[in-house]
Write a protein that holds these residues in place. Structure first.
Motif, short mmCIF file in Angstrom:
data_model
loop_
_atom_site.label_atom_id
_atom_site.label_comp_id
_atom_site.label_asym_id
_atom_site.label_seq_id
_atom_site.Cartn_x
_atom_site.Cartn_y
_atom_site.Cartn_z
N VAL A 455 43.33 22.62 -37.43
CA VAL A 455 43.15 22.61 -38.88
C VAL A 455 42.15 21.53 -39.03
O VAL A 455 40.92 21.66 -39.38
CB VAL A 455 44.18 22.07 -39.77
CG1 VAL A 455 43.73 21.78 -40.99
CG2 VAL A 455 45.09 23.45 -39.70
N CYS A 456 42.10 20.30 -38.21
CA CYS A 456 41.23 18.99 -38.24
C CYS A 456 40.03 19.66 -37.52
O CYS A 456 38.84 19.37 -38.01
CB CYS A 456 41.90 17.96 -37.43
SG CYS A 456 43.39 17.21 -38.48
N ALA A 457 40.04 20.22 -36.27
CA ALA A 457 38.79 20.59 -35.72
C ALA A 457 37.84 21.47 -36.67
O ALA A 457 36.54 21.46 -36.70
CB ALA A 457 39.13 21.33 -34.53
N GLU A 458 38.51 22.49 -37.25
CA GLU A 458 37.98 23.49 -38.25
C GLU A 458 37.12 22.91 -39.46
O GLU A 458 36.02 23.11 -39.89
CB GLU A 458 38.89 24.64 -38.59
CG GLU A 458 39.40 25.44 -37.46
CD GLU A 458 38.27 26.50 -37.02
OE1 GLU A 458 37.35 26.91 -37.73
OE2 GLU A 458 38.53 27.06 -35.92
N LYS A 459 38.06 21.97 -39.89
CA LYS A 459 37.52 20.95 -41.03
C LYS A 459 36.31 20.41 -40.50
O LYS A 459 35.36 20.22 -41.50
CB LYS A 459 38.65 20.31 -41.83
CG LYS A 459 39.52 21.06 -42.32
CD LYS A 459 40.65 19.97 -43.09
CE LYS A 459 41.57 20.64 -44.08
NZ LYS A 459 42.64 19.97 -44.58
#
Length: 506
Positions: A455-459
């Motif tokens: 999730v953090c990488a995609e954001k």
């Protein structure tokens, strides 16, 4: 003559003073421009780039499935260590299991499990008792339970609804290897699967009842679907959240291009003509429901003047009376001529496939699998799916971070804010934490960390601030700054020449 000399003497100092003032003004302008103007311009136009561990990101290595080691517990009332050693040696010689990284760990049955084993009269009842003791913890891992021989006729292996595999002293070794290989193979099936829904933390399931008459949608049909999907959603929440919704769609007079067959006493809809029905329904399916992946399943109730209706492929009917649509993320359309419980089962089966939950293929009838409960999914199926998704989330996060690293190295104009830095650092930390949890056998923690990392990488990668200067070419800087600095730069250069000549003469 005297007056002329006096005049010359009086103008010479004035001329020198004027020249000195012009030199001083030039020096002042140069100092202000170079000492104040250029630094201010440099600081205000410098691209903000928070520090990122780009080298660490570029060196990330994706994981393979063999990096996860299966720890399978062996539970028995006898000496577990002796039996495990023998079983491990036997399994290591099996060609079917040679590609899987697993170990058998001895674990004696506790008093409560022994009491269930002795008090029940069937494997089904024992499995229910063991499941209650486990408090529905789906990620406990697989366990092999040795039971008395009279529970297992003909020495067959039984696969429970939870995470328990049942064997006895009379169990055939070949059958056991085949069963274990079949279970572990569902862990690898995603490589050649037809699963259409991408991995996500949230899914939408949209059930559509299409008809031309309100009375044709029987309330029991709607409730039957919602109950089945609700039970599946409740159990699947350990992996991802499912949002179940339903709708009724009315399609004109309901007449479509179906041909009446006197031989079958029914209306025949060729598989090719189903496309026209799908095209009619597709704009009304609510594709803009959310940004999360959505699974569509449509039940079409034909008009009473065109009922019953069956889908044919070539000259033979399709048993399920349904077709799948790749555009609906693995969903499909089914024609309903009557109220049958098998309708909900078919839709649920296709949803399982779309999510990557695969069923065993017991071709040789070498083992027995207990029937599904109302949820339509076994705990061990979700356990293997979770292990697979842990690797997928981690790999997806690492690929995203590496892509971000390459993008930032190639394009120097992209702004990297502190918020993006925090997201990237958190993602890297969660990747490392998930790797450690995998090595320690803590699947629950590994799965949670892998989801956060992804999730953090995609954001970070899709942050709008990164896209602002993504397509800003370097040569555009010259088009902006040359008209600004050229009119100022030429006088400054001439002034520098004058200052240089002035101090050279002195």
């Amino acid at each position: 003559m005297a007056s002329l000399l006096m005049k010359n003497h009086s103008t010479t100092p004035v001329s020198q003073d004027t020249h000195s003032h012009s030199i001083g003004a030039a020096l002042t302008f140069i100092v202000i421009l170079l000492g104040i103007g250029v630094p201010v311009w440099w600081n205000t136009t410098t691209v903000q780039r928070a520090y990122l561990p780009l080298e660490e990101l570029s060196n990330m290595v994706t994981l393979s499935e063999n990096d996860q080691r299966f720890h399978i517990l062996f539970k028995t009332t006898e000496d577990a260590s002796v039996l495990v050693k023998k079983l491990q040696n036997d399994l290591s010689e099996s060609e079917e299991l040679s590609s899987y990284n697993f170990s058998i760990v001895p674990y004696p049955l506790n008093p409560k499990e022994v009491n269930i084993l002795l008090s029940q009269n069937s494997i089904d009842a024992i499995d229910v008792g063991f499941e209650e003791l486990s408090e529905n913890n789906l990620l406990d891992g697989l366990s092999i339970v040795q039971v008395p021989s009279h529970y297992l006729p003909s020495g067959k292996v039984y696969i429970g609804r939870h995470n328990f595999l049942y064997i006895s002293e009379e169990t055939n070794f070949k059958s056991f290897c085949s069963m274990l290989a079949s279970i572990l193979s569902t862990y690898n099936l995603h490589e050649n699967s037809i699963a259409n829904l991408p991995i996500s933390n949230q899914y939408n399931v949209l059930l559509t009842f299409a008809t031309s008459n309100l009375n044709m949608v029987h309330p029991s049909l709607v409730s039957m679907f919602e109950e089945n999907f609700a039970a599946f959603s409740k159990k699947f929440r350990h992996v991802s959240d499912l949002s179940i919704s339903s709708q009724v769609v009315y399609i004109g007079n309901g007449h479509i291009g179906a041909d009446y067959s006197t031989d079958n006493n029914a209306f025949i809809l060729n598989e090719e003509k189903v496309v026209s029905l799908i095209n009619i329904l597709e704009p009304r399916l609510g594709n803009q429901l959310s940004s999360d992946p959505t699974f569509h399943w449509v039940l079409y109730v034909p008009h009473e003047e065109q009922s019953p209706m069956y889908i044919f492929k070539s000259s033979s009917p399709i048993t399920t009376n349904s077709v799948l649509s790749p555009r609906w993320n693995g969903g499909g359309l089914q024609i309903v001529n009557g109220i049958e419980h098998s309708f909900a089962g078919l839709a649920l089966c296709q949803l399982r496939n779309a999510l990557g939950v695969f069923s065993l293929q017991n071709i040789e009838d070498s083992y027995v699998s207990l029937d599904y409960d109302e949820s339509g999914v076994h705990a061990w199926e979700l356990y293997l799916l979770t292990r697979r998704r842990t690797i997928q989330f981690l790999n997806q996060a690492m690929i995203t971070l590496k892509s971000l690293s390459q993008l930032l190295e190639q394009i120097g104009n992209i702004v990297v804010s502190e918020e993006i830095k925090d997201l990237v650092v958190t993602s890297v930390k969660m990747v490392d934490a998930a790797r450690r949890a995998i090595q320690n056998g803590n699947l629950q923690q590994a799965y949670r960390d892998a989801k956060v990392a992804n999730v953090c990488a995609e954001k970070a990668f899709f942050d709008p601030s990164l896209l602002a200067l993504l397509y800003f070419p370097e040569d555009q800087k010259y088009a902006i700054y040359i008209p600004l600095f050229l009119p100022i730069g030429i006088p400054v250069l001439l002034s520098l020449r004058s200052v240089y000549m002035h101090f050279l003469k002195r």
